[in-house]
Design a protein around this motif. Structure first.
Motif, short mmCIF file in Angstrom:
data_model
loop_
_atom_site.label_atom_id
_atom_site.label_comp_id
_atom_site.label_asym_id
_atom_site.label_seq_id
_atom_site.Cartn_x
_atom_site.Cartn_y
_atom_site.Cartn_z
N GLU A 8 0.85 -1.18 0.00
CA GLU A 8 0.00 0.00 0.00
C GLU A 8 0.89 1.24 0.00
O GLU A 8 2.08 1.18 0.35
CB GLU A 8 -0.90 0.01 1.24
N LEU A 9 0.31 2.37 -0.37
CA LEU A 9 1.05 3.63 -0.39
C LEU A 9 0.12 4.77 0.02
O LEU A 9 -0.90 5.00 -0.62
CB LEU A 9 1.62 3.90 -1.78
N PHE A 10 0.47 5.47 1.10
CA PHE A 10 -0.28 6.63 1.57
C PHE A 10 0.70 7.78 1.78
O PHE A 10 1.70 7.61 2.48
CB PHE A 10 -1.00 6.32 2.88
N ILE A 11 0.44 8.92 1.16
CA ILE A 11 1.30 10.09 1.30
C ILE A 11 0.44 11.28 1.72
O ILE A 11 -0.53 11.63 1.04
CB ILE A 11 2.04 10.42 -0.01
N ASP A 12 0.80 11.90 2.85
CA ASP A 12 0.09 13.08 3.33
C ASP A 12 0.98 14.31 3.17
O ASP A 12 2.16 14.29 3.59
CB ASP A 12 -0.29 12.91 4.79
N LEU A 13 0.42 15.35 2.59
CA LEU A 13 1.13 16.61 2.38
C LEU A 13 0.43 17.70 3.19
O LEU A 13 -0.80 17.80 3.20
CB LEU A 13 1.13 17.00 0.90
N LYS A 14 1.23 18.56 3.84
CA LYS A 14 0.69 19.70 4.59
C LYS A 14 1.45 20.96 4.22
O LYS A 14 2.66 21.03 4.39
CB LYS A 14 0.79 19.46 6.09
N GLY A 15 0.73 21.96 3.70
CA GLY A 15 1.33 23.24 3.34
C GLY A 15 0.68 24.38 4.07
O GLY A 15 0.46 24.30 5.28
N LYS A 16 0.32 25.40 3.35
CA LYS A 16 -0.33 26.57 3.95
C LYS A 16 -1.51 26.96 3.07
O LYS A 16 -1.35 27.29 1.90
CB LYS A 16 0.65 27.74 4.06
N GLY A 17 -2.71 26.90 3.62
CA GLY A 17 -3.90 27.25 2.87
C GLY A 17 -4.16 28.75 2.90
O GLY A 17 -3.45 29.52 3.55
N GLY A 18 -5.20 29.16 2.18
CA GLY A 18 -5.55 30.57 2.16
C GLY A 18 -6.58 30.89 1.11
O GLY A 18 -7.15 30.00 0.46
N HIS A 19 -6.80 32.18 0.91
CA HIS A 19 -7.80 32.67 -0.05
C HIS A 19 -7.31 32.43 -1.48
O HIS A 19 -6.15 32.63 -1.80
CB HIS A 19 -8.04 34.17 0.18
N ALA A 20 -8.24 32.02 -2.34
CA ALA A 20 -7.88 31.73 -3.73
C ALA A 20 -7.35 32.94 -4.47
O ALA A 20 -6.63 32.80 -5.47
CB ALA A 20 -9.11 31.17 -4.46
N ALA A 21 -7.69 34.15 -3.99
CA ALA A 21 -7.23 35.38 -4.66
C ALA A 21 -5.80 35.76 -4.30
O ALA A 21 -5.21 36.64 -4.93
CB ALA A 21 -8.17 36.54 -4.30
N PHE A 22 -5.23 35.07 -3.29
CA PHE A 22 -3.87 35.42 -2.84
C PHE A 22 -2.97 34.18 -2.83
O PHE A 22 -2.47 33.78 -1.77
CB PHE A 22 -3.92 36.06 -1.46
N PRO A 23 -2.75 33.54 -3.97
CA PRO A 23 -1.97 32.29 -4.01
C PRO A 23 -0.53 32.48 -3.56
O PRO A 23 0.08 31.52 -3.06
CB PRO A 23 -2.04 31.88 -5.48
N HIS A 24 0.01 33.69 -3.71
CA HIS A 24 1.39 33.94 -3.34
C HIS A 24 1.61 33.88 -1.83
O HIS A 24 2.75 33.81 -1.36
CB HIS A 24 1.85 35.31 -3.87
N GLN A 25 0.53 33.89 -1.08
CA GLN A 25 0.64 33.83 0.38
C GLN A 25 0.43 32.41 0.91
O GLN A 25 0.37 32.21 2.12
CB GLN A 25 -0.40 34.77 1.00
N THR A 26 0.34 31.46 0.02
CA THR A 26 0.04 30.07 0.42
C THR A 26 1.05 29.09 -0.17
O THR A 26 1.88 29.45 -1.01
CB THR A 26 -1.37 29.67 -0.07
N PHE B 104 8.00 22.62 -2.57
CA PHE B 104 6.70 23.23 -2.30
C PHE B 104 6.57 23.72 -0.86
O PHE B 104 5.48 24.08 -0.43
CB PHE B 104 5.58 22.24 -2.63
N GLN B 105 7.69 23.72 -0.15
CA GLN B 105 7.73 24.23 1.22
C GLN B 105 6.60 23.66 2.07
O GLN B 105 5.78 24.38 2.64
CB GLN B 105 7.68 25.76 1.21
N CYS B 106 6.58 22.32 2.13
CA CYS B 106 5.53 21.64 2.87
C CYS B 106 6.11 20.51 3.70
O CYS B 106 7.31 20.22 3.62
CB CYS B 106 4.47 21.09 1.91
#
Length: 373
Positions: free
Chosen positions: A175-193, A273-275
């Motif tokens: 089996e293979l499970f991969i969890d990624l965690k980054g920084k969420g935010g508003h769709a209008a400000f992708p540079h902040q996420t 991806f800084q995650c």
């Protein structure tokens, strides 16, 4: 209709997931209680069962294994005896496997041979795996077979066909499970996420390079990502993503190499991806590797019969935790033709029940041959 076809139909109605096979275990135990007690020794383990059938003058112990669990699939066969459990189905033929095992066991209770027989009713083949922990039990240590065999139904072959090969039959699987965690935010400000949907998409593409660029072209391996979960609504950049998949290889060495390369690629995703990332390889099943001498002997035996045709098949990327038993005990597994329009793990799988009595007769004759050597 034979009694063992009816048993198959009874079992088909009560499929249960791994280590939850309480109704199935009870059904099998109830049936075993109808057989002469002096010929049997029965021991339970979790939701599984060990049954020893005593021989007349035993020199060895011959093992036969059947799996007993079902799958989390909603049945769509339309059969009168369809599953009573709405979200579970015997979509891999384990109801067939059990009825054949019980038919074979019953024959030798009433027609004893010299050698002892051990029938193993194994839970959790579909997951999380019952073969390996069963091998480690004190029961198995006491009743360790000198050889062992098993079958798996094959919808693509007609009834009366046995398909088998020496050596590798089923692949190594993980089996293979991969969890990624980054920084969420508003769709209008992708540079902040740090968008984990983008990271997940990039990871899926990169994982395919493992097969095309890190595995010997003359070898075979598969990485399949079957599920991606991420995001909440259309205007929020996803903070988390989860990838779920499977790895299949034809050698243990390739499995190790593929896993190592996956770990390296995921580390690259973390940097790029800084995650944060976490990998879980879940349950791994060892390859099903048929012992050459016993397999060839079985093939030669079946080839002499007029009602069964034996063919030498190719190895398959399917997985089976019976491989753990074959790792420790000489033996083999074979495909049993059941000619269904729909394949394994399909909601409309409907194997031909004529294969049940065909298999029982063939297996009984082979075990009589082996058990009276």
């Amino acid at each position: 209709m034979s009694s063992f076809v009816q048993i198959r139909r009874d079992l088909h109605q009560i499929p249960e997931l791994g280590f939850q096979e309480f109704k199935t275990q009870s059904y099998v135990l109830t049936y075993l209680q109808t057989l002469p007690e002096d010929r049997l020794e029965i021991k339970q383990w979790e939701t599984g069962i060990f049954v020893k059938v005593k021989g007349i003058n035993p020199k060895k112990l011959i093992g036969y294994r059947t799996d007993i669990d079902g799958l989390p699939i909603v049945e769509e066969t339309g059969l009168e005896f369809h599953s009573k459990h709405e979200t579970e189905m015997h979509a891999c033929g384990h109801d067939f496997h059990m009825s054949i095992a019980l038919g074979t066991l019953t024959h030798f209770v009433y027609h004893p041979i010299n050698d002892d027989l051990l029938f193993i009713f194994q839970p959790a083949e579909e997951g999380p795996g019952g073969a390996e922990p069963m091998l480690k039990t004190d029961i198995m240590k006491e009743w360790m077979p000198d050889m062992i065999m098993a079958l798996h139904i094959a919808p693509e072959y007609p009834v009366g066909t046995i398909a088998i090969r020496e050596g590798l039959l089923f692949a190594n699987t993980s089996e293979l499970f991969i969890d990624l965690k980054g920084k969420g935010g508003h769709a209008a400000f992708p540079h902040q996420t740090n968008d984990m949907i983008i990271a997940a998409c990039s990871l899926v593409t990169q994982l395919q390079t493992v097969i095309s660029r890190n595995v010997d072209p003359l070898d075979s391996a598969v990485i399949t990502i079957g599920k991606i979960t991420s995001g909440t609504v259309q205007n929020i950049i996803a903070e988390r993503a989860r990838l779920e998949g499977t790895i299949r290889t034809l050698s243990v060495e390739s499995m190790e190499k593929v896993k190592k390369r996956i770990e390296e690629i995921v580390k690259g995703i973390e940097v790029g991806f800084q995650c944060e990332a976490n990998i879980d390889f879940g349950v791994m099943y060892y390859q099903v590797y048929n012992e050459a001498k016993l397999t060839r002997e079985f093939m030669d035996f079946v080839a002499k019969r007029t009602d069964v045709k034996v063919i030498e098949c190719k190895e398959a990327m399917t997985g089976e935790d019976f491989g753990y038993m074959l790792k420790e005990i000489p033996g083999f597994m074979f495909w049993l033709g059941v000619e269904s329009e729909y394949g394994l793990h399909h909601s409309k799988l409907n194997p031909n029940e004529k294969a049940i009595d065909t298999a029982i007769n063939m297996i009984c004759q082979y075990i009589e041959y082996k058990g009276n050597e």
